[in-house]
Design a protein around this motif. Structure first.
Motif, PDB file in Angstrom:
ATOM      1  N   ARG A 187      41.700  53.852  91.456  1.00  0.00           N
ATOM      2  CA  ARG A 187      43.051  54.191  91.002  1.00  0.00           C
ATOM      3  C   ARG A 187      43.932  54.663  92.156  1.00  0.00           C
ATOM      4  N   PHE A 214      46.860  63.802  86.200  1.00  0.00           N
ATOM      5  CA  PHE A 214      46.627  64.331  84.848  1.00  0.00           C
ATOM      6  C   PHE A 214      47.872  64.341  83.966  1.00  0.00           C
ATOM      7  N   CYS A 218      41.195  64.924  94.481  1.00  0.00           N
ATOM      8  CA  CYS A 218      42.462  64.617  93.808  1.00  0.00           C
ATOM      9  C   CYS A 218      43.666  64.813  94.708  1.00  0.00           C
ATOM     10  N   PHE A 237      38.017  59.293  84.980  1.00  0.00           N
ATOM     11  CA  PHE A 237      38.203  60.382  85.943  1.00  0.00           C
ATOM     12  C   PHE A 237      36.958  60.646  86.781  1.00  0.00           C
ATOM     13  N   THR A 293      36.100  61.934  80.665  1.00  0.00           N
ATOM     14  CA  THR A 293      36.208  60.490  80.409  1.00  0.00           C
ATOM     15  C   THR A 293      35.868  59.688  81.661  1.00  0.00           C
ATOM     16  N   THR A 343      43.767  70.182  79.228  1.00  0.00           N
ATOM     17  CA  THR A 343      44.126  68.790  79.514  1.00  0.00           C
ATOM     18  C   THR A 343      43.240  68.219  80.616  1.00  0.00           C
ATOM     19  N   ILE A 344      43.100  69.007  81.665  1.00  0.00           N
ATOM     20  CA  ILE A 344      42.280  68.541  82.792  1.00  0.00           C
ATOM     21  C   ILE A 344      40.825  68.376  82.350  1.00  0.00           C
ATOM     22  N   GLU A 366      39.544  67.799  79.407  1.00  0.00           N
ATOM     23  CA  GLU A 366      39.346  66.642  78.532  1.00  0.00           C
ATOM     24  C   GLU A 366      39.346  65.341  79.330  1.00  0.00           C
ATOM     25  N   ALA A 367      40.284  65.271  80.263  1.00  0.00           N
ATOM     26  CA  ALA A 367      40.340  64.056  81.086  1.00  0.00           C
ATOM     27  C   ALA A 367      39.053  63.875  81.882  1.00  0.00           C
ATOM     28  N   LEU A 368      38.575  64.963  82.462  1.00  0.00           N
ATOM     29  CA  LEU A 368      37.410  64.867  83.343  1.00  0.00           C
ATOM     30  C   LEU A 368      36.175  64.344  82.617  1.00  0.00           C
TER      31      LEU A 368
END
Lengths: 464, 464, 464
Positions: B154, B119, B415, B146, B143, B136-137, B139-141
């Motif tokens: 990845r 992240f 993760c 993620f 997308t 932050t986490i 919002e990333a999740l």
């Protein structure tokens, strides 16, 4: 071909200052004579001084550390000449092809040391070098310089003890004494075969003990007297110690009548497993009492589950690498013996464990209190660089150094004897150097202790 | 705000020379693909590829390492959304406020690694940064990058095994295989629910097993046949291994009639605790025999006292951090199985312990002898830098490297997978570097072994 | 004469960078006040402030660490003035002549520290310096500056707890409170004498407990009430904790009727060994319940096999160095107590073990889950540099620092108190420095933790 020359700094600490100090300490003990108060070399080697035959017979087939590792990775016993005839060169090639398995094990350090210092072989043993090794070793073995007595002298051995059945006639020891060779080889009284009712042939062994001593071993008192006489014979032949290999550390101190009844049960062959355990336990205390009178130092090797694989035992016999350590209760086990004779200044009892968890919890507190107890060095699976460091770190703070019995190599692999003492001295110097650099010992103390650990403590503990 | 950027030299030795060498070794394995032969990721992730919801659901609530530490310092389960509904942001803030508790624990190394590498969060998680992290986490999740399959790619995962009930239909695995995603996800046959009479719903589970296979699981032979069929189904779906989570390492090899009678007792629901233990023990030997035929590698995870707090179990369910290790008797426990099939070259049995005292005393001697045995990596509480070093130091001298099964991450925390392999590779390179600097291994050997430990041994042990 | 001045870098890591960091950390905690929440100083010292008589009475005769080591190497108890009258100077000379035995033990570090920092003696104690030491110490002891209260002040002690029988009148504590001396001395409620049916005089002790409290201790409820009253008395006198010395960690939570019947059996003197164990076990849970109400922190010191030599016990009494550790089952033992009250936030239970194998396997997982549990520092044989490092390495990764209770010196040797805290602080700073250099902790964290470990955690755990 890969160069495998032993590095002069092997096993020393990584920190440069500590390493320098360890190296300095080691230089003062590196060439001291070897005191070997417990081991399993064959008395016939010393008595008859025969030539060894070939590399496979010398290094592979009789070494259970080597055999078990190869077997663990799928090599059949038969390919090693166990349970079937095999060409020794083929055995050696199999060994060489798997030699990489020994990376980071003490076996490799011992073997490489022997290859290099005894036979001048400094390459890595592999498929590619297998035949060179086999031929070089074989040619050397055919010469007088590689016979057992010559190796004894070359290895700078001061004294070596063998481990002998109580029923052994010690003829090879007699031959040594009658010879003009100056090596000192002493026997050790190991009475398991006529003390352990679970031993193969126990009843016959007790009869033989009677015949050898002229004692009536059908009675408890006659049986004990037979041991006394046999011990006297061993002492006359140079023995300073007894050795006892028991599955547990149990001891007992039964009243006379109970001991007599127990003896009757185990010798009539009507013994339960519990009776057998009780008899072994009682006999440890009896042996300790005999030591008060005749001065033999007593050793107890407890905690091996012998022949864990009954299949391997049946098909390939004893000592094939399938003896596995067991948890050992020293505190409860030794209680009766220690309460009977543990404060008597005439007794020395040296303890060997396969259960490292007892170092700090049981053995160091016991040896740091009872005057009779000394701790033997790390045994068998733990006779290794990490194992030795763990021993010192766990034992010393409670028991100090004086309650330990120095090093012994405990080996039947003659050529590994210098390697094993070399390893022990290096690790002890590493430990001492760390104590100095962390200001727990002075350099003078460390220097004195290095010499004690390299031989002095062993001489003293075994009255050699 | 405190910078918490991971240091590139973390976990390497303190001595500069040894550190340099460890770093060099690590560089050769750092980016190797991840082989993950045992773990607990949810098959639905791979089958359905859903988005994770928020930081609390991803990192806190399902992670029993995290939950237990917070609970141990007085945080109520309810404040973590367990046993009660809780706002995930509030859960996260509670976690952040207590994050200092994880100082010097592996959990923090795993979490920091995920925060940073997954992240991009390089500050220390605290009260002050809690919301930044959460947002932050979150919002990333949301997308696509993620989602589980994207993370698999990845993370450079080569293959990952899930752990699946014998009764599972493996529908998610089917979905993966039917998809055009190239990830390799294999199931593992975990039959505890229909092997352990103490398992909730055991009787019903045995019935279901019968229904799924068309076998008559009211008879001992029918029951065994059902396992055989079910294993075949798992193999068809890609499985290479079974896994067995037992409270002890006990095994048995009962005569047919006794096994039948035992089966009858446990399936009639009339089983004593002793019967349950005996049945689990017998089934390990039966499963080993099935492995001889179908080739599935067998894993045994023994020695967890599950649900030590019955209060916690009743109120909050399983896997809440209250499973505590128990002493484990491997030498006695495995005897019957090993005597039945332990020398058969077709069997691989990988052992996992929570009792570190057995590394040097029991497991390394067993694995260093029996061809079927391999030692799994340090498990659970011992899957940590110090735990891994202790494992190598206690296991290697007796068992070498080839009798170990490489690393596995054993995690349900997706993760953390790269972090865990990163940690294992660093510690293994540290151990190897120490061996080189103390001249026990050559640099070439260490380089080869680093690669074996990073994946090769796992591929081989699990036939992946 | 050999200089034995303490080196300022003693016990720090060998790697120079790590050493520098450890030294920096240590400088921030070296002179912090001593918090001593558990120990065995004599309350009479604090109440009556007497002069100590001579070096032998101060350093040798009452110190069981010293006595056992001398005895283990053949010094008779009688030569140490135990079991016979002996000239104290002669005792001292015997001690000095054997002082080399303590090389590499914590005892020597403690003794050298006291000789140097309390008495200004910087030479090595030997035969040659024995009389100088004896005279210098003797002269100092005759002066006011070496009386107990002056030493308390000089040692910068903030608070010290004594350990007191539940039957003690705490008169010396009263004297301290009535005096104008500002030292803080608090009692600790140790009820073993009237909780353990195997304790000498148990029945009479229970009667005395009744007499002291006016409760009917012939009934179970009256007996419990008596404890409650006695605890209240201790609290009024400053106590914040109880302490329980038990042979095992067994606890029980019996139904009322069974507990009553058990109480009746043990107080009628008809208790079997099993009953005694059950009663001790039940009483731990009862004491925990009382702690919920009155807030006393509970300590459990479990696992000493007291008086292993019955000969030594009979001839020379208790505390002569023949108490040997025993294996301890914490996971099974604590179950009943923890299921009864283990999740209650009002309880603190601090655990002390002599079985290091339980650190990583049992104690850290338990303390890392149950809110009531804290781990006490390494105890007795393990209160040593290597023992402390093993503790941190095995405990921290699972339990962190916050689930530990800081250091306590646990000593009856007054002059060793600064030495023991000095040792603990040095080893903790060594551990922290290693964590920083391997990038597991930041320097700021380490600095904060060093202060916690040096006193903060102890204050908090013991509510001091």
């Amino acid at each position: 071909m890969t160069d495998a020359t032993l590095h002069p700094d092997r096993l020393f600490p990584t920190d440069p200052t500590t390493r320098r100090l360890a190296r300095d300490l080691f230089q003062t003990v590196e060439t001291l004579p070897i005191v070997s108060p417990h081991g399993h070399t064959d008395p016939a080697w010393w008595g008859e001084n025969p030539a060894f035959t070939n590399a496979a017979d010398l290094f592979v087939i009789p070494d259970h550390y080597v055999v078990r590792m190869l077997v663990s990775q799928g090599v059949p016993f038969e390919a090693l000449g166990i349970g079937a005839k095999a060409d020794p060169r083929a055995v050696w090639r199999t060994f060489a092809a798997h030699y990489h398995l020994f990376a980071a094990t003490p076996s490799r350090l011992w073997l490489d040391h022997a290859f290099q210092t005894v036979f001048g072989l400094t390459q890595r043993l592999t498929d590619a070098t297998a035949d060179t090794f086999y031929d070089t070793i074989g040619e050397a073995l055919a010469t007088p310089a590689f016979r057992p007595r010559a190796l004894y002298d070359r290895f700078n051995i001061e004294v070596i003890a063998t481990t002998d059945s109580a029923l052994d006639d010690l003829a090879h020891h007699q031959t040594v004494q009658d010879s003009d060779w100056t090596g000192r080889v002493v026997p050790t009284y190991r009475p398991d075969a006529c003390v352990d009712p679970a031993f193969e042939g126990f009843a016959a062994n007790v009869d033989t003990l009677g015949a050898l001593t002229g004692c009536d071993t059908t009675t408890w008192q006659g049986y004990l007297e037979a041991h006394r006489k046999r011990r006297a014979y061993f002492i006359a032949m140079g023995a300073t110690a007894t050795d006892h290999g028991h599955p547990t550390a149990a001891t007992l101190d039964l009243p006379e009548a109970e001991a007599t009844a127990l003896f009757d049960r185990v010798t009539r062959g009507a013994a339960s497993a519990q009776d057998a355990e009780a008899f072994r336990a009682q006999m440890l205390t009896e042996m300790a009492r005999m030591s008060l009178d005749d001065g033999l130092v007593m050793q107890l090797h407890a905690g091996s589950s012998r022949n864990h694989s009954t299949q391997v035992h049946r098909a390939y016999g004893r000592d094939r690498g399938f003896d596995i350590p067991a948890r050992t209760d020293w505190v409860g086990g030794l209680g009766p013996l220690l309460n009977a004779v543990g404060l008597d200044p005439r007794l020395t009892l040296i303890l060997f464990t396969l259960d490292e968890t007892t170092y700090a919890r049981e053995l160091a507190p016991l040896a740091g209190a009872y005057p009779c107890l000394k701790l033997g060095p790390p045994w068998w699976f733990h006779d290794s660089p990490e194992g030795m460091l763990r021993y010192r770190e766990r034992v010393t703070e409670t028991a100090g150094f004086a309650n330990t019995a120095g090093f012994n190599d405990d080996t039947r692999a003659l050529c590994s004897i210098p390697a094993r003492h070399d390893m022990a001295r290096r690790v002890d110097c590493t430990f001492l150097a760390q104590q100095v650099v962390t200001h727990r010992l002075s350099e003078e103390e460390a220097a004195r202790l290095a010499i004690d650990l390299a031989g002095g403590l062993a001489r003293k503990a075994y009255t050699l």
